[in-house]
Design an enzyme around this catalytic site. Structure first.
Site, PDB file in Angstrom:
ATOM      1  CG  HIS A 161      20.211 -43.736  74.352  1.00  0.00           C
ATOM      2  ND1 HIS A 161      20.332 -42.950  73.228  1.00  0.00           N
ATOM      3  CD2 HIS A 161      21.480 -43.874  74.843  1.00  0.00           C
ATOM      4  CE1 HIS A 161      21.614 -42.661  73.015  1.00  0.00           C
ATOM      5  NE2 HIS A 161      22.327 -43.193  74.005  1.00  0.00           N
ATOM      6  CB  SER A 282      -9.714 -41.964  87.740  1.00  0.00           C
ATOM      7  OG  SER A 282     -10.743 -42.330  86.846  1.00  0.00           O
ATOM      8  CE  LYS A 288      -5.678 -43.836  86.043  1.00  0.00           C
ATOM      9  NZ  LYS A 288      -4.404 -43.961  85.369  1.00  0.00           N
ATOM     10  CD  GLU A 295      -0.487 -36.377  84.432  1.00  0.00           C
ATOM     11  OE1 GLU A 295      -0.673 -37.115  83.469  1.00  0.00           O
ATOM     12  OE2 GLU A 295      -1.294 -36.290  85.365  1.00  0.00           O
TER      13      GLU A 295
END
Ligand code: ARG
Length: 473
Positions: A161, A282, A288, A295
């Site tokens: 969970h 970024s 970043k 992804e």
């Protein structure tokens, strides 16, 4: 013969230019060129044996096909189509053969239909790329096995969970995905068995009137058998649907892995540090380092599910036998295969270049709440019924978490007041390392078990990498 159709006889008007553009498939089915050449070579020999082609004609065709193969170059086929694009790869080969071999080429279509050619070509093409696909899959699994062997002792919180549950080995987590991908490899091998069946000799739909030895043709083309029903053979694409399902499921597995590793590499966990080779920055925020490779792997799964759905929807309610709708099968099949290979290769690269931040992982795995189950087990050993132990530990954890204390730091008196049966020293011995070490049965997360599994998985990956592309396998 500028751009002669294979079917022009009964037509008096040329096709509308926009329809030609709409219906051409050469722009994407040229990938099937090598398969088309191989199939044609085998068919020319079969026609010679059936007495349709004279020995000289068969030889001229064989030489022309060799020449065409040289022109086609590499695996994907780089042959030039000339000024006017042909309708499809079958038309292209027929036209070029006529230029190279003359009138004999006009006999090669005897008894043969593009409906069976395209079914054959797609099967041959997919078999040709089997080694590449399985190699990419094996590469990812092998990378996971290396990672797991190296990080069998690194502990992280395991989740259910998405709540911290029990400590697990980071290697154990990696090998969970290796198991999924190995099952995907099994599904692929199973699909390839049904895929390696020869449709050639089915004619347009009703079978061939010629005395062609279809079993010999199948063997010559590396197929394990000839199809048993001509209507089925020219119109079924379930071989492709099965393959796309296996690829889509592998994509779903990769997406789950990518999701876990994105989380593990976030500042919230910080257990993994992705290599610069597979991360991006970024354009605005200089600090970043984004997990774009992971992804994209996660995102590509959507595309693979889309390809499977596209193919299934195409087949739904399609009447027997061939329908031109089937031309729409190729792009999703090619895309699913290309995408799977690319995702698997990038995934292997990510695994190989990711560093583990052991102190961060150890800090997270040291959360005492992860030991609640082991504490309940101690009470059970001391004679407490499990449901009662569960209740007692639940109360203790709620209390110590509220007080910001580790239950192992309670005094002997406090522990005895909580549960008179307990031996305080054994409570203090509880640790993440002790917890995982206890789970040494087959399939458990004990580091010794993880190392053994890593070795087993590495061997399976190596077998997959070196296996011959035998359809019987
Ligand atoms: N380009 C076609 C396809 O991909 C080849 C078969 C054409 N057959 C036909 N009867 N028009 O399906």
């Amino acid at each position: 013969m500028a751009n002669e159709k294979l079917w022009g006889g009964r037509f008096t008007q040329p096709a509308a230019a926009e329809f030609e553009r709409f219906s051409e498939s050469f722009s994407f089915d040229r990938r099937l060129l090598r398969a088309e050449i191989r199939g044609s070579r085998a068919y020319a020999r079969a026609l010679e044996r059936a007495g349709v082609l004279a020995a000289g004609e068969a030889a001229a065709l064989a030489a022309a096909l060799d020449r065409l193969e040289q022109e086609a170059g590499g695996a994907s086929g780089a042959a030039e189509a000339g000024a006017v694009a042909p309708e499809d790869v079958h038309t292209f080969v027929a036209q070029r053969l006529e230029q190279l071999a003359g009138p004999a080429a006009r006999k090669l279509q005897t008894g043969r239909s593009r409906n069976e050619q395209v079914a054959l070509d797609l099967r041959l093409y997919l078999l040709d790329r089997r080694g590449e696909l399985e190699g990419a899959l094996a590469g990812y699994v092998a990378a996971l096995a290396r990672f797991a062997a190296e990080h069998a002792e690194v502990l992280i919180p395991g989740y259910t969970h998405l709540q911290r549950a029990q400590p697990v080995s980071l290697g154990h987590h990696a090998l969970a995905y290796a198991e999924m991908l190995l099952r995907d490899a099994g599904r692929l091998a199973d699909a390839y068995r049904r895929l390696a069946v020869l449709p050639l000799g089915s004619g347009a739909l009703a079978g061939t009137p010629l005395a062609v030895d279809r079993a010999a043709l199948a063997a010559e083309l590396g197929m394990s058998a000839a199809s048993q029903n001509s209507l089925d053979a020219v119109s079924d694409r379930d071989f492709a649907a099965e393959l796309l399902f296996a690829l889509a499921l592998a994509g779903v597995h990769l997406s789950r892995w990518a999701e876990d590793w994105i989380f593990y590499s976030s500042a919230e966990c910080g257990w993994l540090a992705l290599g610069d080779q597979f991360a991006s920055g970024s354009s605005l925020m200089p600090q970043k380092k984004n997990p774009d490779a992971l992804e994209l792997i996660r995102g590509k799964a959507a595309r693979q599910i889309g390809s499977l759905l596209q193919l299934l929807t195409l087949l739904k309610s399609l009447p027997l036998a061939y329908n031109r709708d089937l031309q729409e099968d190729k792009e999703p099949v090619f895309d699913a295969l290309d995408t799977a290979i690319a995702s698997l290769r990038v995934a292997a690269g990510v695994v190989a270049t990711t560093a583990v931040r052991r102190e961060r992982a150890a800090a997270a795995a040291a959360d005492p709440a992860l030991l609640a189950t082991d504490l309940a087990d101690l009470l059970v050993e001391a004679g407490v019924a499990f449901r009662d132990a569960h209740e007692l530990v639940g109360q203790l954890i709620a209390r110590t978490v509220d007080q910001g204390r580790d239950f192992r730091q309670l005094t002997d008196d406090e522990l005895r007041a909580w549960a008179p049966q307990i031996e305080p020293a054994r409570v203090r011995d509880l640790s993440a390392a002790a917890s995982v070490a206890r789970r040494a049965a087959l399939g458990g997360t004990a580091p010794a078990q993880v190392r053994a599994q890593a070795a087993r998985v590495a061997k399976l990956a190596a077998d997959l990498q070196t296996a011959p592309s035998d359809p019987q396998r």
